[in-house]
Motif scaffolding. Structure first.
Motif, short mmCIF file in Angstrom:
data_model
loop_
_atom_site.label_atom_id
_atom_site.label_comp_id
_atom_site.label_asym_id
_atom_site.label_seq_id
_atom_site.Cartn_x
_atom_site.Cartn_y
_atom_site.Cartn_z
N GLN A 157 -3.82 0.06 -3.68
CA GLN A 157 -4.63 1.03 -2.93
C GLN A 157 -4.34 0.94 -1.43
OE1 GLN A 157 -8.61 0.17 -4.09
NE2 GLN A 157 -8.52 1.44 -5.94
N LYS A 158 -4.25 -0.30 -0.96
CA LYS A 158 -4.03 -0.52 0.47
C LYS A 158 -2.66 0.02 0.88
CE LYS A 158 -6.30 -2.58 3.82
NZ LYS A 158 -7.68 -2.29 4.14
N LYS A 161 -1.04 2.41 -0.49
CA LYS A 161 -1.07 3.88 -0.50
C LYS A 161 -1.79 4.42 0.74
CE LYS A 161 -2.08 7.89 -3.33
NZ LYS A 161 -2.34 8.62 -2.11
N SER A 162 -2.94 3.81 1.07
CA SER A 162 -3.70 4.35 2.20
C SER A 162 -2.95 4.13 3.52
CB SER A 162 -5.10 3.74 2.25
OG SER A 162 -5.02 2.42 2.65
N ARG A 163 -2.28 2.98 3.65
CA ARG A 163 -1.52 2.73 4.89
C ARG A 163 -0.34 3.69 5.00
NH1 ARG A 163 0.13 -3.28 5.06
NH2 ARG A 163 0.97 -2.76 7.08
N ASP A 182 -0.12 6.65 3.57
CA ASP A 182 -0.66 8.00 3.81
C ASP A 182 -0.97 8.20 5.28
OD1 ASP A 182 -0.43 8.60 1.20
OD2 ASP A 182 -2.57 8.45 0.70
N GLU A 183 -1.59 7.18 5.88
CA GLU A 183 -1.94 7.25 7.31
C GLU A 183 -0.68 7.40 8.17
OE1 GLU A 183 -4.35 4.05 9.16
OE2 GLU A 183 -5.68 4.48 7.49
#
Lengths: 296, 327
Positions: A270-271, A273-275, A277-278
């Motif tokens: 998850q981390k 992916k979120s990093r 994406d950002e």
């Protein structure tokens, strides 16, 4: 005399049939355009399809198809827009229309989330229309590169963009400096955390995998809850409640232990992916800003 | 001289014809915009002209309507169902001769969208004179059966006039037998299935399968939620195993057994008055009774699942012959 009369009759027939149908296509197109301008995308898309349906020539069909694609894009129906545009892919004739079609296909593919598909259409444009100005495709190409995480290609692409669009050298340097600065501020290209490594850490040291994944809070909670469960088991066993200690202490502990291992891997994924994406969103914003400034 | 005159007259005649043809050509070029304007109104959809609500329509309306229907069929063929429905709903004041086609098409679009209730409503409005009446009635009845309105489906099928000994007649028997089976009316099914002949390849396999469904349903043991609950009261988890949920039963047993043993441990160590024993016993009691209730619910759920599965199979075997026969 006969052949002169025959010639006239043929002319009358062809004029009448072709101009009526050609005119019908135009009428649908005009009506659709007016609906489109009014923001009635759905209705406009139907009339564009009607214009496509009634058109007697390939050019008329591609014009209607492209216009319908615009309406579908406004509706957020990128997949359907792509499917419809695909019908005109065999069109040969007006090169600018064909280039527009390929560009729209690439754009719809990108908006649909198929970056590889978009890249393939952009390659067709690049190799099929070398003489055409490429100013428009640069932005889309850049977005595709970001989506595909081809980081080595991004900076050369930007340089090429500024070079081919005759950007003054000072401006070019400013843009590239701003780009490098932004990447540095974001901490460079995010290095992904390995989910397997996170799971391994949690196997040997409860909570460590969560720390490795970048979730310190979860790490503390995990370590504390497992210690509490083990402590509960110890306390009950110390007081002579061996069976209760096994079920009420070791039972929850094994659930927390194995759950913690699984959670560490999930958190790492998850981390990552979120990093990413950002990071991608920031790069895309930069490209869009550059494109907007260049248009002004 | 005469000969010369005749040739001269001929030339004059030919010249006249020539001039007339050229005149028509020029005239057409001049009036083309007018012709084009009347070829089709640029309005969004087909609409009857004011004061044209009577059933008889002009030729232009007729042509426009045909073209509209052709376009709708084209859209349906593309799978643009929302658009097709929008176009169908936008037709205003169609002539009476078009009502059936519109009901049929609207019903069919709803059927393709799997909106079966609305589909049935439209399909069953198609009149007996229509060439698609039979198809509409069969599919309308099927849609009703699928929506759980078995008795309504049965009455639609019975009201159809079909010659005995024909394929549609056999098809109606199959459909009515299916409806009886959906209703779990075994006696009625047995009566209707006597007419299964296996003569028509479009439904021979389905007739056989329908008989198998009947036998399976007839012999299916009805599991009782009460028995399931009682079994779990005797041995925790056994009711779930009875319901066919073996895994859930084993897990349930292990939970209750672990809690029971923990309670026993507290009782053994501290006696019945100790708060740990009371807490543990309460939790065990909650799990024990929860397991009993859960087992009864599992039996009900299992029965429903089995019934649903059988219904789906019956509906499938009603549907396939319809698609074979009418598409």
């Amino acid at each position: 005399m006969k052949w002169i009369n025959g010639f006239y009759l043929i002319c009358i027939f062809l004029c009448a049939t072709l101009s009526i149908s050609a005119n019908e296509h135009e009428r649908w197109l005009q009506a659709a355009d007016s609906l489109f301008r009014g923001g009635n995308w759905f209705e406009a898309s139907i009339l564009y399809e009607r214009a496509y349906y009634t058109s007697t020539d390939a050019r008329g069909r591609i014009v209607a198809n492209l216009a319908k694609g615009e309406a579908m894009k406004e509706m957020g129906e990128f997949s359907r827009a792509r499917r419809d545009l695909q019908r005109s892919v065999t069109f040969r004739g007006d090169e600018s229309l064909r280039e527009e079609l390929l560009y729209q296909l690439a754009l719809c593919a990108y908006l649909e989330g198929d970056a590889a598909g978009a890249r393939s259409y952009l390659l067709q444009i690049k190799h099929g229309f070398e003489q055409m100005p490429r100013s428009r495709t640069f932005l889309l190409q850049g977005l595709v590169i970001i989506e595909e995480e081809r980081w080595d290609d991004l900076r050369p692409h930007l340089e090429n963009w500024f070079l081919e669009t005759n950007e003054p050298s000072e401006m070019r340097d400013d843009y590239l400096y701003a780009f490098d600065n932004m990447v540095a501020e974001l901490g460079g290209i995010p290095s992904p955390r390995d989910p397997d490594r996170a799971r391994m850490w949690s196997t040997f040291l409860p909570g460590a995998g969560q720390f490795y994944a970048g979730s310190a809070g979860w790490g503390v909670l995990n370590a504390f809850s497992q210690m509490a469960a083990l402590g509960g088991f110890g306390l009950m066993a110390w007081n002579g409640y061996y069976i209760a200690g096994v079920f009420a202490g070791l039972g929850p502990f094994q659930s927390l232990y194995f759950g913690g291992i699984r959670q560490a891997g999930t958190l790492a994924e998850q981390k990552n992916k979120s990093r990413m994406d950002e990071f991608q969103a920031a790069l895309k914003r930069f490209l869009l800003d550059v494109a907007a400034q260049k248009q002004q | 001289m005469n000969h010369h005159n005749q040739r001269f007259n001929k030339r004059i005649k030919a010249g006249k014809v020539h001039a007339i043809t050229a005149g028509v050509f020029l005239l057409l070029l001049l009036i083309m915009p007018g012709l084009q304007a009347s070829a089709e109104a640029p309005s969004f959809f087909i609409e009857a002209a004011p004061g044209k609500q009577e059933p008889v329509q002009s030729d232009a309306d007729e042509i426009n309507m045909r073209r509209e229907i052709d376009f709708i069929l084209y859209m349906m063929g593309r799978g643009d169902l929302e658009e097709s429905l929008f176009l169908l709903q936008s037709i205003r004041g169609p002539g009476i001769q078009w009502q059936d086609s519109l009901h049929y098409l609207t019903g069919w679009v709803h059927y393709l969208r799997k909106d079966l209730d609305t589909s049935a409503d439209h399909l069953l409005l198609v009149s007996q004179e229509s060439p698609v009446y039979r198809k509409s009635s069969f599919f309308g009845a099927y849609n009703l059966a699928h929506s759980g309105k078995a008795s309504k489906a049965s009455s639609v099928l019975s009201s159809m006039t079909i010659e005995a000994g024909t394929m549609p007649y056999a098809l109606r028997h199959l459909q009515m037998s299916g409806v009886a089976l959906l209703d779990r009316d075994f006696e009625l099914f047995a009566r209707r299935s006597e007419n299964f002949s296996g003569r028509y390849h479009v439904m021979a396999a389905e007739e056989r399968r329908m008989m198998q469904h009947y036998e399976r349903l007839r012999d299916m043991p009805g599991r009782s939620p009460f028995v399931g609950g009682m079994l779990s009261a005797a041995i925790p988890g056994l009711g779930k195993i009875y319901a066919g949920k073996t895994g859930e039963g084993i897990v349930g047993f292990l939970y209750v057994a672990a809690l029971g043993l923990t309670t026993y441990d507290f009782y053994r160590g501290s006696g019945a008055g100790h708060p740990l024993f009371i807490l543990s016993a309460s939790i065990t009691g909650i799990f024990y009774f929860g397991n009993i209730m859960g087992s009864a619910a599992a039996v009900r759920r299992s029965n429903n699942e089995l019934n649903h599965e059988m219904d789906q199979r019956i509906l499938f075997d009603m549907h396939i012959p319809l698609r074979n026969a009418f598409n």
